[in-house]
Structure formats: C-alpha cells, structure tokens
Design an enzyme around this catalytic site. Structure first.
Site, PDB file in Angstrom:
ATOM      1  N   CYS A   1       0.840  -1.209   0.000  1.00 35.73           N
ATOM      2  CA  CYS A   1       0.000   0.000   0.000  1.00 35.73           C
ATOM      3  C   CYS A   1       0.873   1.257   0.000  1.00 35.73           C
ATOM      4  O   CYS A   1       1.902   1.330   0.685  1.00 35.73           O
ATOM      5  CB  CYS A   1      -0.903  -0.008   1.221  1.00 35.73           C
ATOM      6  SG  CYS A   1      -2.023   1.390   1.274  1.00 35.73           S
TER       7      CYS A   1
ATOM      8  N   CYS B   1       0.275   4.638   7.008  1.00 32.89           N
ATOM      9  CA  CYS B   1      -0.362   4.456   8.321  1.00 32.89           C
ATOM     10  C   CYS B   1       0.620   3.736   9.251  1.00 32.89           C
ATOM     11  O   CYS B   1       1.055   2.616   8.955  1.00 32.89           O
ATOM     12  CB  CYS B   1      -1.651   3.660   8.176  1.00 32.89           C
ATOM     13  SG  CYS B   1      -2.754   4.340   6.905  1.00 32.89           S
TER      14      CYS B   1
ATOM     15  N   CYS C   1       0.332  -0.076  10.436  1.00 30.94           N
ATOM     16  CA  CYS C   1      -0.116  -1.094   9.476  1.00 30.94           C
ATOM     17  C   CYS C   1       1.036  -1.946   8.933  1.00 30.94           C
ATOM     18  O   CYS C   1       2.098  -1.439   8.595  1.00 30.94           O
ATOM     19  CB  CYS C   1      -0.847  -0.407   8.332  1.00 30.94           C
ATOM     20  SG  CYS C   1      -1.542  -1.579   7.160  1.00 30.94           S
TER      21      CYS C   1
ATOM     22  N   CYS D   1     -16.908  -8.949   5.003  1.00 27.40           N
ATOM     23  CA  CYS D   1     -16.158  -7.720   4.735  1.00 27.40           C
ATOM     24  C   CYS D   1     -14.944  -8.050   3.875  1.00 27.40           C
ATOM     25  O   CYS D   1     -14.232  -9.011   4.157  1.00 27.40           O
ATOM     26  CB  CYS D   1     -15.687  -7.094   6.038  1.00 27.40           C
ATOM     27  SG  CYS D   1     -16.990  -6.859   7.248  1.00 27.40           S
TER      28      CYS D   1
ATOM     29  N   CYS E   1     -19.678  -5.780   3.039  1.00 24.36           N
ATOM     30  CA  CYS E   1     -18.943  -4.595   3.464  1.00 24.36           C
ATOM     31  C   CYS E   1     -17.619  -4.592   2.713  1.00 24.36           C
ATOM     32  O   CYS E   1     -17.068  -5.665   2.435  1.00 24.36           O
ATOM     33  CB  CYS E   1     -18.700  -4.646   4.971  1.00 24.36           C
ATOM     34  SG  CYS E   1     -17.724  -3.256   5.599  1.00 24.36           S
TER      35      CYS E   1
ATOM     36  N   CYS F   1     -19.349   2.279   8.306  1.00 25.58           N
ATOM     37  CA  CYS F   1     -18.576   1.603   9.351  1.00 25.58           C
ATOM     38  C   CYS F   1     -17.312   2.443   9.534  1.00 25.58           C
ATOM     39  O   CYS F   1     -16.520   2.585   8.597  1.00 25.58           O
ATOM     40  CB  CYS F   1     -18.236   0.189   8.902  1.00 25.58           C
ATOM     41  SG  CYS F   1     -17.124  -0.686  10.021  1.00 25.58           S
TER      42      CYS F   1
ATOM     43  N   ARG G   1     -17.957  -2.687  17.579  1.00 29.85           N
ATOM     44  CA  ARG G   1     -17.271  -3.949  17.295  1.00 29.85           C
ATOM     45  C   ARG G   1     -15.915  -4.036  17.973  1.00 29.85           C
ATOM     46  O   ARG G   1     -15.080  -3.126  17.854  1.00 29.85           O
ATOM     47  CB  ARG G   1     -17.080  -4.125  15.779  1.00 29.85           C
ATOM     48  CG  ARG G   1     -16.378  -5.457  15.447  1.00 29.85           C
ATOM     49  CD  ARG G   1     -16.261  -5.684  13.950  1.00 29.85           C
ATOM     50  NE  ARG G   1     -17.555  -5.551  13.338  1.00 29.85           N
ATOM     51  CZ  ARG G   1     -17.803  -4.813  12.260  1.00 29.85           C
ATOM     52  NH1 ARG G   1     -16.848  -4.161  11.671  1.00 29.85           N
ATOM     53  NH2 ARG G   1     -19.015  -4.744  11.763  1.00 29.85           N
TER      54      ARG G   1
HETATM   55  S1  SF4 Z   1      -4.232   0.958   6.881  1.00 32.43           S
HETATM   56 FE1  SF4 Z   1      -2.593  -0.103   5.742  1.00 32.43          FE
HETATM   57  S2  SF4 Z   1      -3.623  -0.867   3.925  1.00 32.43           S
HETATM   58 FE2  SF4 Z   1      -4.976   0.687   4.789  1.00 32.43          FE
HETATM   59  S3  SF4 Z   1      -4.414   2.596   3.772  1.00 32.43           S
HETATM   60 FE3  SF4 Z   1      -3.150   2.498   5.635  1.00 32.43          FE
HETATM   61  S4  SF4 Z   1      -1.234   1.509   4.993  1.00 32.43           S
HETATM   62 FE4  SF4 Z   1      -2.761   1.117   3.386  1.00 32.43          FE
END
Ligand code: SF4
Length: 343
Positions: A77, A81, A84, A121, A152, A212, A284
C-alpha cells in the site's frame, strides 16, 4: 425528536448530564467533548451501568453480530499508516499480492456463511480503488450478496462516483476508519488527512450506504484523543451504523512497533463511552482480541460491544479462532445476532 428510550439516565454518577444533552432533532443524542469527558470519567461501575442500560434499551443484550473479514488484496500500500503491516513504506516483511479472483472470494464467503457469519467484509490495501478494478469489485459484491450475506468493503478513499457504483451493486456497508482524534492523526498518517477521511465517509453516506468507521487504541494517543475520536463519530451528520474499536497489534517494522499497550480498563471505558454516545450503533471489538483475556472481552460485551470479527485471521493479523469464540460465547451465554436484527 429523540426516541425517549434512547436517552441515558445520568442521574447516576456525577450529577445530572441530562440537561446538557443537545436535542438537534437527529436519531441520537449529541454530546460535547466536555460532556463526553465527564461520562468517560464516571466511577467505573456507574459508567458500565449506564452503558449496559443504554445497550439493553436498544439491542438484545446477549446477541453479538458476527462479521468475517477477508483480505482481497494484501500489502504494497502507498499510504504510510504507522500501525499497518501493509504499508509499502514500512519494512514489515509482508509479501504483496494482487487483487483476488472473484471465484476465490465467493468460495471463502460461502465457508464464512456456513460458519455463522452474517456480514462479509472485503478489504484491499489501497489508497483508493483504481477504476480498472471496479468491475471486479462489483462482481464480488453481487456474488456475496447472492449468498445471502450482508456485504462490506474497505478499499481506501472513495470518490462520489466509486461510492455510487458500489452502492448500485448492492454494497451494504463501507468501512473507512478515522483511526484517532483529529489532533493526534498527523502523528499516525501523513499521506492523507483527517478531512480526507471525513470526505470519503460523506461520499459513502451520500451514495446511500451504511457507514462503518472507528479507530485504534494504543498508538500513543491520550485519553482525550480517544474521547475526541468518539465525539467526532457521534457528531457526524448521521452516526456510523458500525464502530470498530481496535486495540493496536504492534507490528515489527511498523512505526508504532513499540507503542505503549493500552490499559484494559481504559479500553473498556472507551467501549462504554462509544455505546452511550451512539446508542444504536454496532460497537465492534475488532483487531487485538488475541491480546485480550476472556474476562476483558466479557467486560467489553457488558459495556456495550455487540459485534466481533470471527476467523483465525483479520487481514494480516491473528484473531481468536472459531473454537475459542464458540467456547467464550457458551461461557457468557451469548448468541450470534440474527441477520434480521442487525442494522
Ligand atoms: S491501513 Fe494499511 S492498507 Fe490501509 S491505507 Fe493504511 S497503509 Fe494502506
């Protein structure tokens, strides 16, 4: 007008808050940050009593909605984040994969249904879906719905057109977490803003889908950040139908690998506050249940959590397996929520 039965009784605890609850003609009460802080800091027994009272006025107190989550496109990705495992910017060692074939998704969804899931989901590690993938995503939604499951998706940011396309395919829910408070957010993610998140939530709502949206505890945020996050969600034009509350699973190689764990009592308080601020929302227990004792989960259910993810994995993270959850449900006298009752 407010439905009388959804008004919490604040005569228990530190004085009456009832007069401070603003009636704005919406489906739920609205709270200021200050009110939410007062509620959060009630003596623990008062807080849980209020949360459980609100909960049983709006839900079967012994029913828990069960969702299953499948990663339909893992890793690589572009976003950053900090929590993650799937960010290409973090050396987590996760191998990226392509978007899964529709047939494989439907086979997994059939299994999940046979194992008691009522909502399926599908999550993809994207900043946002590409237009070239939309036909495949539509086929997934239509196929999973045809199995009799609620659908979802969580695919990153959505444009109004993409939201309309997915809604047209019959997508019931779209997940897009705000993650934390607006104030703390820039310390967690820099590649998209808090306002971007709210814009996607508005696009989802405008397209007619259910929302959600929740967040993660244990990223180094303060108690006020947690309260602020819930107040933001509760004060959306319409509160989310589902609010996942995750406990950070520290991922080696991610920026938040060494974050301080959240205190379990603080976690339960946050669940209780979510229940009180959003009386008719499914709250949740999401990622992090493998790090919670059965007793902590039981307290969360008492505080108003009424939804979980089932299955051994959540995207790339561990989750208690079916057997463990079935045993916990038996010990607590809980039952899966009927689809007809789920919102
Ligand atoms: S949470 Fe992870 S998968 Fe989702 S946008 Fe952020 S880096 Fe990408």
């Amino acid at each position: 007008m407010l439905r009388e039965q959804t008004r919490p009784d604040f005569s228990v605890g530190k004085g009456s808050l009832d007069g401070r609850i603003r009636d704005e003609g919406t489906a739920t009460e609205r709270f200021s940050l200050d009110d939410a802080k007062i509620i959060y800091n009630f003596p623990f027994n008062d807080l849980l009593f209020q949360a459980q009272s609100v909960h049983r006025e709006n839900f079967d107190p012994n029913a828990v909605q069960i969702s299953r989550l499948l990663s339909i496109k893992t890793g690589g990705c572009a976003e950053d984040c900090g929590y993650c495992s799937q960010s290409a910017r973090s050396p987590t060692g996760l191998k990226a994969s392509r978007l899964m074939m529709v047939e494989k998704v439907l086979a997994e969804a059939s299994k999940a249904k046979a194992e008691g899931a009522s909502r399926y989901c599908m999550g993809a590690a994207w900043r946002s879906p590409k237009d070239r993938d939309m036909d495949t995503l539509v086929a997934m939604v239509e196929g999973v719905k045809a199995l009799g499951l609620e659908t979802c998706m969580t695919l990153g940011m959505l444009s109004p057109d993409q939201a309309a396309t997915l809604a047209g395919a019959g997508l019931d829910y779209y997940n897009h977490n705000i993650d934390t408070s607006e104030e703390f957010y820039p310390q967690v993610i820099t590649t998209r803003t808090f306002a971007d998140r709210l814009e996607t939530l508005a696009n989802v709502r405008d397209a007619g889908m259910k929302v959600c949206a929740g967040g993660i505890l244990g990223m180094g945020e303060t108690t006020d950040d947690r309260i602020s996050m819930l107040v933001t969600l509760a004060n959306l034009p319409e509160p989310p139908e589902s609010v996942p509350i995750n406990m950070l699973i520290p991922i080696p190689g991610s920026r938040l690998a060494n974050a301080e764990p959240v205190d379990p009592i603080e976690f339960v308080r946050t669940i209780a506050l979510a229940r009180i601020l959003m009386p008719r929302t499914h709250v949740r227990l999401s990622a992090g249940r493998t790090q919670m004792s059965d007793e902590m989960q039981a307290l969360c259910f008492f505080a108003g959590a009424n939804s979980i993810f089932s299955g051994d994995t959540l995207l790339t993270a561990e989750n208690p397996g079916e057997d463990h959850d079935a045993a916990l449900f038996r010990r607590l006298g809980l039952k899966p929520m009927d689809m007809g009752l789920s919102q």
